[in-house]
Design an enzyme around this catalytic site. Structure first.
Site, PDB file in Angstrom:
ATOM      1  N   ARG A 187      44.877  49.217   5.890  1.00 22.22           N
ATOM      2  CA  ARG A 187      43.689  49.020   6.708  1.00 22.22           C
ATOM      3  C   ARG A 187      42.444  49.475   5.939  1.00 22.22           C
ATOM      4  O   ARG A 187      42.546  50.255   4.984  1.00 22.22           O
ATOM      5  CB  ARG A 187      43.808  49.833   7.997  1.00 22.22           C
ATOM      6  CG  ARG A 187      45.124  49.629   8.748  1.00 22.22           C
ATOM      7  CD  ARG A 187      45.474  50.865   9.580  1.00 22.22           C
ATOM      8  NE  ARG A 187      46.832  50.796  10.108  1.00 22.22           N
ATOM      9  CZ  ARG A 187      47.137  50.461  11.368  1.00 22.22           C
ATOM     10  NH1 ARG A 187      46.184  50.182  12.222  1.00 22.22           N
ATOM     11  NH2 ARG A 187      48.385  50.405  11.761  1.00 22.22           N
ATOM     12  N   ASP A 259      40.090  50.965  11.673  1.00 20.80           N
ATOM     13  CA  ASP A 259      41.530  51.168  11.474  1.00 20.80           C
ATOM     14  C   ASP A 259      42.340  49.984  11.991  1.00 20.80           C
ATOM     15  O   ASP A 259      43.562  49.945  11.795  1.00 20.80           O
ATOM     16  CB  ASP A 259      42.000  52.464  12.154  1.00 20.80           C
ATOM     17  CG  ASP A 259      41.745  52.468  13.651  1.00 20.80           C
ATOM     18  OD1 ASP A 259      40.575  52.310  14.041  1.00 20.80           O
ATOM     19  OD2 ASP A 259      42.690  52.629  14.436  1.00 20.80           O
ATOM     20  N   ASN A 260      41.663  49.023  12.627  1.00 21.76           N
ATOM     21  CA  ASN A 260      42.344  47.825  13.120  1.00 21.76           C
ATOM     22  C   ASN A 260      42.017  46.588  12.289  1.00 21.76           C
ATOM     23  O   ASN A 260      42.325  45.468  12.702  1.00 21.76           O
ATOM     24  CB  ASN A 260      41.961  47.548  14.579  1.00 21.76           C
ATOM     25  CG  ASN A 260      42.636  48.510  15.540  1.00 21.76           C
ATOM     26  OD1 ASN A 260      43.634  49.132  15.200  1.00 21.76           O
ATOM     27  ND2 ASN A 260      42.082  48.655  16.728  1.00 21.76           N
TER      28      ASN A 260
END
Length: 460
Positions: A187, A259-260
């Protein structure tokens, strides 16, 4: 057991990074394992479609290692901005990397989990997944794949026999463990963690890994002096395409935190997603997104902002000027990508950049102005001819469409029915049948209908 030795190619590439990037963990011991969904389409791409149901459950419910791949699960470490607030206390809190393998295109793929138990990064969470959350992720990934979005694929869903307490839905509720097949789980937040710790060696090593394993861009041992700039260039291009494909699909991810965002530009990790019924730029998916930060029309901006955080992290090993120059190209990458995505959904061949851009603007203008159903419009307009029922407000768009040639016909049986949508009321109805009566037939019928739509859109 290796069911298809010719197609099954296990890997352990992640171990090259070293144990500073992950923590070995153990899966939860679930009271039961009831197989609810197995994606044999996805499994065929990695040579696992020949597994018996018993072997499937052993690997993806009890997490017995796959031959030749990782000997133990790994919880990956990362940080991230969550709604623009930096959080250094996150990581794989209810999932882990279970296995790596090559697909039929030669790409390095991860089998990662959701709901597989607690890890060092669980904080106060139970490490579990609700069955409803698992069902929703199947529906999201199937729909996005059919609509041409690069997405993780829900590989397996197994009900696990626990009763979970959740504050934002009726509890207790049923539990599940999900496995997704992804083109990597690195990520933007993985890089942010290294920058936070001022770990230059770690950033160089991770950059080289991503360039070699996911972009086929090897370089030398340090991936070359311009490695950070090259990596950012790849990510900008893929991220712009992801943002464009969301818009063409009418999709709202809901939580586009750093983080996605996967550095391969593949969409993943579906929580409060929605499909927009109309072209409403302010439409949001998450009930807690009070400011509309990740609203439908703001998704390109949000993804660009996340990629900026990657550039900030790479600043630890690169001069600023070339990184800024690459970042400024996001818009130049996005415009042709959104044209390509909308033309694909309309079943049309592209012409030239100026004409294609004018077509996209005409589509957006009429959809927004008429508050038309996105799914109905693309269904009716596939091939470039709008029915007579579309009134004078669509005349300008008709004139633009007339200059385009179709790339596919309307011969597939799908075009003789109704458009396949995935609006929230239907999602809730599908879940209600499972929750109330343990009736999986609406869910199974919907997956079949989505796949038929995907075949029709692809011209198969």
């Amino acid at each position: 057991m290796t069911p298809n030795p010719q197609a099954y190619r296990p890997e352990t590439a992640i171990l090259q990074l070293g144990d500073a990037f992950y923590d070995p963990v153990a899966a939860a011991d679930f009271p039961e394992t009831r197989l609810r969904f197995r994606n044999d389409r996805a499994a065929a791409s990695v040579g696992l479609d020949g597994l018996s149901d018993a072997d499937w459950v052993a690997h993806f419910g009890r997490f017995q290692p796959l031959d030749g791949s990782l000997s133990e699960p790994l919880a990956l470490r990362y940080h991230g901005h969550q709604f623009r607030v930096y959080n250094p206390d996150i990581g794989d809190g209810r999932g882990f990397l279970f296995a790596q393998l090559r697909d039929d295109r030669g790409r390095l793929m991860d089998l990662g989990t959701k709901g597989s138990g607690q890890t060092p990064w669980s904080r106060f969470g139970d490490g579990r997944l609700t069955l409803k959350g698992g069902v929703r992720e199947v529906l999201a990934t199937e729909m996005l794949e059919a609509l041409g979005v690069e997405t993780s694929r829900t590989f397996s869903l197994i009900e696990t026999g626990e009763e979970l307490e959740r504050g934002d839905e009726p509890s207790p509720t049923r539990s599940a463990v999900l496995v997704r097949l992804s083109h990597g789980h690195i990520r933007i937040g993985t890089f942010q963690r290294l920058a936070y710790h001022r770990d230059e060696d770690g950033i160089r090593r991770l950059t080289a890994y991503v360039l070699q394993q996911y972009y086929g861009d090897p370089g030398d041992g340090e991936a070359g002096e311009d490695a950070a700039v090259r990596l950012l260039g790849h990510v900008v291009r893929r991220a712009a395409r992801l943002a464009a494909s969301y818009m063409a699909a009418g999709f709202v991810h809901g939580v586009l935190n750093s983080d996605n965002i996967n550095v391969t530009g593949e969409s993943f990790d579906y929580g409060p997603w929605r499909f927009a019924p109309t072209w409403d730029p302010g439409f949001t998916a998450a009930y807690f997104d009070h400011a509309g930060l990740y609203a439908f029309g703001r998704q390109p901006e949000a993804i660009h902002w996340d990629v900026m955080q990657l550039a900030v992290s790479l600043r630890l090993v690169s001069e600023a000027e070339p990184l800024i120059a690459v970042l400024e190209g996001f818009g130049e990458q996005y415009q042709p990508a959104v044209s390509e995505a909308i033309l694909w959904r309309l079943g049309l061949n592209p012409r030239d950049p100026e004409s294609d851009r004018a077509l996209v603007q005409a589509v957006e203008r009429v959809l927004r102005g008429e508050a038309a159903s996105i799914d109905r419009f693309f269904f009716d307009g596939f091939g470039g001819v709008l029915p007579d029922s579309y009134g004078p407000a669509y005349d300008d768009l008709r004139a633009v469409l007339a200059a385009y040639q179709p790339r596919a016909g309307r011969d597939h049986p799908y075009w003789r029915g109704e458009p396949c949508s995935m609006l929230i009321d239907e999602v809730e109805a599908i879940w209600s049948a499972i929750d109330r009566d343990d009736d999986w037939s609406p869910f199974e019928a919907k997956v079949a209908a989505i796949r038929a739509m995907g075949d029709a859109l692809a011209g198969a």
